[in-house]
Design an enzyme around this catalytic site. Structure first.
Site, PDB file in Angstrom:
ATOM      1  N   GLU A   1      38.615  45.852  41.010  1.00  0.00           N
ATOM      2  CA  GLU A   1      40.223  46.190  40.480  1.00  0.00           C
ATOM      3  C   GLU A   1      40.288  46.891  39.274  1.00  0.00           C
ATOM      4  O   GLU A   1      41.399  46.957  39.148  1.00  0.00           O
ATOM      5  CB  GLU A   1      39.826  44.301  39.602  1.00  0.00           C
ATOM      6  CG  GLU A   1      39.680  42.536  40.552  1.00  0.00           C
ATOM      7  CD  GLU A   1      38.778  42.823  41.441  1.00  0.00           C
ATOM      8  OE1 GLU A   1      37.787  41.899  41.919  1.00  0.00           O
ATOM      9  OE2 GLU A   1      37.380  43.628  41.011  1.00  0.00           O
TER      10      GLU A   1
ATOM     11  N   HIS B   1      34.550  30.673  38.018  1.00  0.00           N
ATOM     12  CA  HIS B   1      35.644  30.437  38.928  1.00  0.00           C
ATOM     13  C   HIS B   1      36.538  29.412  37.910  1.00  0.00           C
ATOM     14  O   HIS B   1      37.271  29.163  39.222  1.00  0.00           O
ATOM     15  CB  HIS B   1      35.235  30.986  39.654  1.00  0.00           C
ATOM     16  CG  HIS B   1      34.950  32.009  40.918  1.00  0.00           C
ATOM     17  ND1 HIS B   1      34.805  31.112  42.145  1.00  0.00           N
ATOM     18  CD2 HIS B   1      34.454  33.200  39.932  1.00  0.00           C
ATOM     19  CE1 HIS B   1      34.486  32.890  42.327  1.00  0.00           C
ATOM     20  NE2 HIS B   1      34.113  33.645  41.077  1.00  0.00           N
TER      21      HIS B   1
END
Length: 325
Positions: free
Chosen positions: A60, A129
Protein backbone atom coordinates in the site's frame (compact mmCIF):
# COMPACT_ATOMS: atom_id res chain seq x y z
CA UNK A 1 -34.81 4.85 -12.45
CA UNK A 2 -32.87 1.58 -12.29
CA UNK A 3 -32.28 -0.71 -9.34
CA UNK A 4 -28.63 -1.73 -8.96
CA UNK A 5 -26.31 -2.98 -6.25
CA UNK A 6 -23.95 -0.75 -4.27
CA UNK A 7 -20.93 -2.42 -5.94
CA UNK A 8 -22.46 -1.71 -9.34
CA UNK A 9 -22.95 1.94 -8.43
CA UNK A 10 -19.25 2.20 -7.56
CA UNK A 11 -18.27 0.48 -10.81
CA UNK A 12 -20.59 2.66 -12.90
CA UNK A 13 -19.26 5.86 -11.34
CA UNK A 14 -15.64 4.92 -12.01
CA UNK A 15 -16.34 3.65 -15.53
CA UNK A 16 -18.39 6.68 -16.56
CA UNK A 17 -15.67 9.04 -15.38
CA UNK A 18 -12.91 7.02 -17.05
CA UNK A 19 -14.80 7.18 -20.36
CA UNK A 20 -15.07 10.94 -19.93
CA UNK A 21 -11.44 11.57 -18.98
CA UNK A 22 -8.48 9.48 -20.15
CA UNK A 23 -6.26 10.79 -17.34
CA UNK A 24 -8.24 8.75 -14.80
CA UNK A 25 -7.02 5.28 -13.89
CA UNK A 26 -7.70 2.70 -11.17
CA UNK A 27 -5.08 0.83 -9.19
CA UNK A 28 -5.10 -1.51 -6.21
CA UNK A 29 -4.95 -5.11 -5.08
CA UNK A 30 -7.08 -7.43 -7.25
CA UNK A 31 -8.90 -4.60 -9.04
CA UNK A 32 -8.13 -5.96 -12.52
CA UNK A 33 -7.87 -9.71 -13.16
CA UNK A 34 -10.13 -10.58 -10.21
CA UNK A 35 -12.66 -7.79 -10.97
CA UNK A 36 -12.09 -6.34 -7.51
CA UNK A 37 -12.10 -7.97 -4.09
CA UNK A 38 -15.80 -7.08 -3.80
CA UNK A 39 -16.45 -7.08 -7.57
CA UNK A 40 -16.67 -3.28 -7.56
CA UNK A 41 -14.50 -3.06 -10.72
CA UNK A 42 -16.13 -5.90 -12.63
CA UNK A 43 -15.51 -5.64 -16.37
CA UNK A 44 -13.29 -2.58 -16.12
CA UNK A 45 -10.08 -4.35 -17.15
CA UNK A 46 -11.79 -5.64 -20.30
CA UNK A 47 -13.02 -2.16 -21.20
CA UNK A 48 -10.06 0.02 -20.26
CA UNK A 49 -7.07 -2.31 -20.46
CA UNK A 50 -4.14 -3.03 -18.17
CA UNK A 51 -2.66 0.49 -18.43
CA UNK A 52 -5.71 2.05 -16.79
CA UNK A 53 -6.88 -0.76 -14.47
CA UNK A 54 -3.77 -1.89 -12.64
CA UNK A 55 -3.27 -4.80 -10.25
CA UNK A 56 -0.68 -3.98 -7.59
CA UNK A 57 1.43 -6.02 -5.18
CA UNK A 58 0.46 -6.06 -1.50
CA UNK A 59 2.36 -2.82 -0.96
CA UNK A 60 0.00 0.00 0.00
CA UNK A 61 2.79 2.46 0.76
CA UNK A 62 4.31 1.88 -2.66
CA UNK A 63 1.26 2.12 -4.88
CA UNK A 64 -0.22 5.00 -2.88
CA UNK A 65 3.04 6.90 -3.46
CA UNK A 66 3.05 6.09 -7.17
CA UNK A 67 -0.52 7.35 -7.47
CA UNK A 68 0.17 10.58 -5.56
CA UNK A 69 3.24 11.29 -7.67
CA UNK A 70 1.28 10.67 -10.86
CA UNK A 71 -1.11 13.51 -10.04
CA UNK A 72 1.78 15.92 -10.55
CA UNK A 73 2.19 14.71 -14.14
CA UNK A 74 -1.46 15.28 -15.01
CA UNK A 75 -3.13 12.04 -13.94
CA UNK A 76 -6.23 11.55 -11.79
CA UNK A 77 -5.82 8.19 -10.01
CA UNK A 78 -8.35 6.18 -8.05
CA UNK A 79 -6.65 4.03 -5.40
CA UNK A 80 -8.61 1.12 -3.98
CA UNK A 81 -7.68 -0.27 -0.59
CA UNK A 82 -9.08 -3.73 0.08
CA UNK A 83 -10.01 -2.22 3.43
CA UNK A 84 -9.09 1.10 5.00
CA UNK A 85 -7.37 -0.85 7.75
CA UNK A 86 -4.70 -1.51 5.10
CA UNK A 87 -4.43 2.20 4.30
CA UNK A 88 -2.47 2.57 7.53
CA UNK A 89 0.48 1.02 5.70
CA UNK A 90 0.32 3.89 3.20
CA UNK A 91 -1.01 6.64 5.46
CA UNK A 92 2.22 8.63 5.19
CA UNK A 93 1.51 9.13 1.49
CA UNK A 94 -2.04 10.27 2.27
CA UNK A 95 -1.33 12.57 5.21
CA UNK A 96 2.16 13.88 4.46
CA UNK A 97 2.01 14.04 0.68
CA UNK A 98 -1.47 14.03 -0.89
CA UNK A 99 -2.99 16.35 1.71
CA UNK A 100 -0.12 18.84 1.58
CA UNK A 101 1.04 19.01 -2.05
CA UNK A 102 -1.08 22.02 -2.97
CA UNK A 103 0.05 24.11 0.00
CA UNK A 104 3.70 23.05 0.05
CA UNK A 105 4.06 23.71 -3.69
CA UNK A 106 2.57 27.17 -3.30
CA UNK A 107 -0.36 26.11 -5.44
CA UNK A 108 1.79 24.88 -8.32
CA UNK A 109 0.49 21.32 -7.99
CA UNK A 110 -3.00 20.09 -7.25
CA UNK A 111 -3.61 16.50 -6.15
CA UNK A 112 -6.75 15.08 -7.79
CA UNK A 113 -6.83 11.60 -6.26
CA UNK A 114 -9.48 9.35 -4.70
CA UNK A 115 -8.58 6.80 -2.05
CA UNK A 116 -11.52 4.42 -1.72
CA UNK A 117 -12.45 1.15 -0.03
CA UNK A 118 -14.45 -0.26 2.89
CA UNK A 119 -14.42 1.15 6.42
CA UNK A 120 -15.71 -0.01 9.80
CA UNK A 121 -16.72 -3.46 10.94
CA UNK A 122 -17.90 -6.18 8.59
CA UNK A 123 -18.80 -9.03 10.91
CA UNK A 124 -16.32 -11.36 12.54
CA UNK A 125 -13.11 -9.97 11.05
CA UNK A 126 -11.34 -9.28 14.33
CA UNK A 127 -9.81 -6.18 15.88
CA UNK A 128 -7.40 -5.19 13.08
CA UNK A 129 -9.97 -5.41 10.26
CA UNK A 130 -12.91 -3.69 11.97
CA UNK A 131 -11.80 -0.10 12.47
CA UNK A 132 -13.43 3.18 11.43
CA UNK A 133 -10.92 5.88 10.53
CA UNK A 134 -13.22 8.61 9.25
CA UNK A 135 -12.30 10.99 12.06
CA UNK A 136 -8.57 10.31 11.54
CA UNK A 137 -8.68 11.47 7.93
CA UNK A 138 -11.22 14.22 8.62
CA UNK A 139 -8.77 15.66 11.15
CA UNK A 140 -6.32 16.37 8.31
CA UNK A 141 -6.50 19.73 6.47
CA UNK A 142 -6.32 19.15 2.73
CA UNK A 143 -8.45 16.00 2.68
CA UNK A 144 -12.14 15.61 1.94
CA UNK A 145 -13.91 12.62 3.51
CA UNK A 146 -17.06 11.03 2.09
CA UNK A 147 -18.99 8.13 3.68
CA UNK A 148 -22.13 7.24 1.67
CA UNK A 149 -24.90 5.12 3.17
CA UNK A 150 -26.84 4.04 0.07
CA UNK A 151 -26.56 3.27 -3.63
CA UNK A 152 -27.83 6.61 -4.97
CA UNK A 153 -25.52 8.69 -2.83
CA UNK A 154 -22.54 6.42 -3.50
CA UNK A 155 -22.65 6.83 -7.26
CA UNK A 156 -23.30 10.58 -7.29
CA UNK A 157 -20.70 11.35 -4.65
CA UNK A 158 -18.01 9.11 -6.14
CA UNK A 159 -18.35 10.90 -9.48
CA UNK A 160 -17.96 14.22 -7.65
CA UNK A 161 -14.93 12.88 -5.78
CA UNK A 162 -13.22 11.78 -9.00
CA UNK A 163 -13.78 15.21 -10.56
CA UNK A 164 -12.50 17.08 -7.50
CA UNK A 165 -9.04 18.63 -7.74
CA UNK A 166 -8.19 17.78 -4.12
CA UNK A 167 -7.55 14.39 -2.48
CA UNK A 168 -10.75 12.65 -1.39
CA UNK A 169 -11.13 9.75 1.04
CA UNK A 170 -14.16 7.74 -0.12
CA UNK A 171 -15.22 5.19 2.50
CA UNK A 172 -17.63 2.35 1.77
CA UNK A 173 -18.61 -0.83 3.66
CA UNK A 174 -18.09 -4.51 2.97
CA UNK A 175 -21.59 -5.12 4.31
CA UNK A 176 -23.17 -2.72 1.82
CA UNK A 177 -21.77 -3.92 -1.51
CA UNK A 178 -24.80 -6.17 -2.01
CA UNK A 179 -27.34 -3.50 -1.00
CA UNK A 180 -29.75 -2.50 -3.75
CA UNK A 181 -31.10 0.95 -4.56
CA UNK A 182 -32.44 3.15 -7.32
CA UNK A 183 -30.31 5.42 -9.49
CA UNK A 184 -31.38 7.61 -12.43
CA UNK A 185 -30.94 6.35 -15.98
CA UNK A 186 -28.93 9.42 -16.89
CA UNK A 187 -25.84 10.98 -15.39
CA UNK A 188 -25.99 12.77 -12.06
CA UNK A 189 -23.39 14.19 -9.67
CA UNK A 190 -24.03 15.05 -6.02
CA UNK A 191 -22.30 17.99 -4.32
CA UNK A 192 -19.59 17.25 -1.75
CA UNK A 193 -20.21 18.76 1.68
CA UNK A 194 -24.02 18.74 1.65
CA UNK A 195 -25.91 16.62 4.20
CA UNK A 196 -29.26 15.07 3.32
CA UNK A 197 -32.40 15.00 5.46
CA UNK A 198 -33.51 11.42 4.91
CA UNK A 199 -36.63 11.72 7.06
CA UNK A 200 -38.47 14.83 8.26
CA UNK A 201 -39.41 14.98 11.94
CA UNK A 202 -40.35 17.33 14.75
CA UNK A 203 -39.31 15.85 18.12
CA UNK A 204 -35.66 14.79 17.92
CA UNK A 205 -32.81 15.04 15.40
CA UNK A 206 -30.72 11.95 14.69
CA UNK A 207 -27.45 12.53 12.85
CA UNK A 208 -25.49 9.64 11.35
CA UNK A 209 -23.61 8.46 8.25
CA UNK A 210 -22.45 5.26 6.58
CA UNK A 211 -23.99 1.85 7.10
CA UNK A 212 -24.76 2.39 10.80
CA UNK A 213 -27.51 4.86 9.84
CA UNK A 214 -29.71 1.83 9.13
CA UNK A 215 -30.02 1.41 12.91
CA UNK A 216 -31.36 4.96 13.13
CA UNK A 217 -34.11 4.14 10.65
CA UNK A 218 -35.11 1.08 12.69
CA UNK A 219 -35.16 3.10 15.90
CA UNK A 220 -37.21 5.89 14.33
CA UNK A 221 -39.79 3.37 13.15
CA UNK A 222 -39.95 1.90 16.64
CA UNK A 223 -40.44 5.16 18.55
CA UNK A 224 -42.95 6.36 15.95
CA UNK A 225 -45.32 3.79 17.45
CA UNK A 226 -45.20 5.89 20.62
CA UNK A 227 -45.83 9.13 18.76
CA UNK A 228 -42.20 10.33 18.68
CA UNK A 229 -41.25 11.99 15.38
CA UNK A 230 -37.55 11.69 14.41
CA UNK A 231 -35.72 13.79 11.85
CA UNK A 232 -32.83 11.77 10.39
CA UNK A 233 -29.86 13.55 8.81
CA UNK A 234 -27.29 11.64 6.75
CA UNK A 235 -24.08 13.67 6.76
CA UNK A 236 -22.79 11.89 3.62
CA UNK A 237 -19.62 14.02 3.88
CA UNK A 238 -17.80 14.38 7.19
CA UNK A 239 -15.24 16.83 5.80
CA UNK A 240 -16.35 19.39 4.84
CA UNK A 241 -19.02 19.04 7.53
CA UNK A 242 -22.45 20.48 6.74
CA UNK A 243 -23.07 21.73 10.27
CA UNK A 244 -25.71 24.23 9.14
CA UNK A 245 -28.16 21.49 8.20
CA UNK A 246 -27.69 19.96 11.65
CA UNK A 247 -28.11 23.31 13.39
CA UNK A 248 -31.30 24.13 11.49
CA UNK A 249 -32.76 20.76 12.46
CA UNK A 250 -31.81 21.09 16.13
CA UNK A 251 -33.38 24.55 16.24
CA UNK A 252 -36.60 22.86 15.13
CA UNK A 253 -36.56 19.68 17.25
CA UNK A 254 -34.53 20.99 20.25
CA UNK A 255 -32.95 17.57 20.79
CA UNK A 256 -30.01 15.75 19.23
CA UNK A 257 -28.81 12.15 19.09
CA UNK A 258 -25.67 11.30 17.10
CA UNK A 259 -24.99 7.75 15.92
CA UNK A 260 -21.50 6.90 14.70
CA UNK A 261 -19.62 3.64 14.21
CA UNK A 262 -16.39 4.76 15.83
CA UNK A 263 -14.60 4.70 19.16
CA UNK A 264 -16.04 7.28 21.57
CA UNK A 265 -12.97 9.50 22.07
CA UNK A 266 -12.41 12.43 19.73
CA UNK A 267 -14.57 11.45 16.77
CA UNK A 268 -16.98 13.08 14.30
CA UNK A 269 -19.84 13.06 16.82
CA UNK A 270 -17.60 14.85 19.32
CA UNK A 271 -17.06 17.68 16.83
CA UNK A 272 -20.78 17.91 16.05
CA UNK A 273 -21.58 18.03 19.77
CA UNK A 274 -19.18 20.94 20.24
CA UNK A 275 -20.50 22.85 17.21
CA UNK A 276 -24.13 22.48 18.27
CA UNK A 277 -23.57 23.52 21.88
CA UNK A 278 -21.46 26.47 20.68
CA UNK A 279 -23.93 27.70 18.07
CA UNK A 280 -27.35 26.45 19.22
CA UNK A 281 -27.08 25.96 22.98
CA UNK A 282 -30.20 27.99 23.76
CA UNK A 283 -32.28 25.77 21.48
CA UNK A 284 -31.43 22.53 23.31
CA UNK A 285 -34.06 21.11 25.66
CA UNK A 286 -31.85 18.18 26.67
CA UNK A 287 -28.15 17.29 26.69
CA UNK A 288 -26.84 15.87 23.41
CA UNK A 289 -26.42 12.09 23.39
CA UNK A 290 -23.82 10.44 21.15
CA UNK A 291 -23.74 6.71 20.48
CA UNK A 292 -20.47 5.01 19.58
CA UNK A 293 -18.87 1.59 19.72
CA UNK A 294 -17.44 0.32 22.99
CA UNK A 295 -14.05 1.83 23.81
CA UNK A 296 -12.14 -1.37 23.01
CA UNK A 297 -10.75 -3.06 19.90
CA UNK A 298 -13.49 -4.91 18.05
CA UNK A 299 -13.99 -8.42 19.47
CA UNK A 300 -14.17 -11.53 17.30
CA UNK A 301 -16.83 -13.34 19.34
CA UNK A 302 -20.26 -12.77 17.76
CA UNK A 303 -21.86 -12.24 21.18
CA UNK A 304 -19.27 -9.65 22.19
CA UNK A 305 -19.34 -8.00 18.75
CA UNK A 306 -23.10 -7.50 19.07
CA UNK A 307 -22.51 -5.73 22.38
CA UNK A 308 -19.63 -3.68 20.98
CA UNK A 309 -21.46 -2.29 17.93
CA UNK A 310 -24.27 0.26 18.32
CA UNK A 311 -27.74 -0.99 17.39
CA UNK A 312 -31.29 0.28 17.12
CA UNK A 313 -32.02 -0.49 20.77
CA UNK A 314 -29.21 1.86 21.77
CA UNK A 315 -30.73 4.55 19.56
CA UNK A 316 -34.22 4.01 21.02
CA UNK A 317 -32.81 4.42 24.53
CA UNK A 318 -31.02 7.62 23.52
CA UNK A 319 -34.16 9.05 21.92
CA UNK A 320 -36.19 8.37 25.04
CA UNK A 321 -33.44 9.86 27.20
CA UNK A 322 -33.49 13.20 25.36
CA UNK A 323 -37.30 13.08 25.35
CA UNK A 324 -37.33 12.42 29.12
CA UNK A 325 -39.45 9.32 28.63
Amino acid sequence: MRTIQFREAICEAMSEEMRRDESIYLMGEEVAEYNGAYKASKGMLDEFGAKRVIDTPIAELGFAGIAVGSTMTGNRPIVEYMTFNFSLVGIDQIINNAAKIRQMSGGQFKCPIVFRGPTGSAGQLGATHSQAFESWFANTPGLKVIVPSNVYDAKGLLKAAIRDDDPVIFMESEQMYGDKGEVPDGEYVLPIGVADIKREGTDVTIVSFGKIIKEAYKAADEVAKEGISCEIIDLRTVRPLDINTVLDSVKKTNRLVILEEAWPFGNVSTEITYQVQAQAFDYLDAPIVKINTADTPAPYSPELLAEWLPNSNDVVKAIKKVMYK
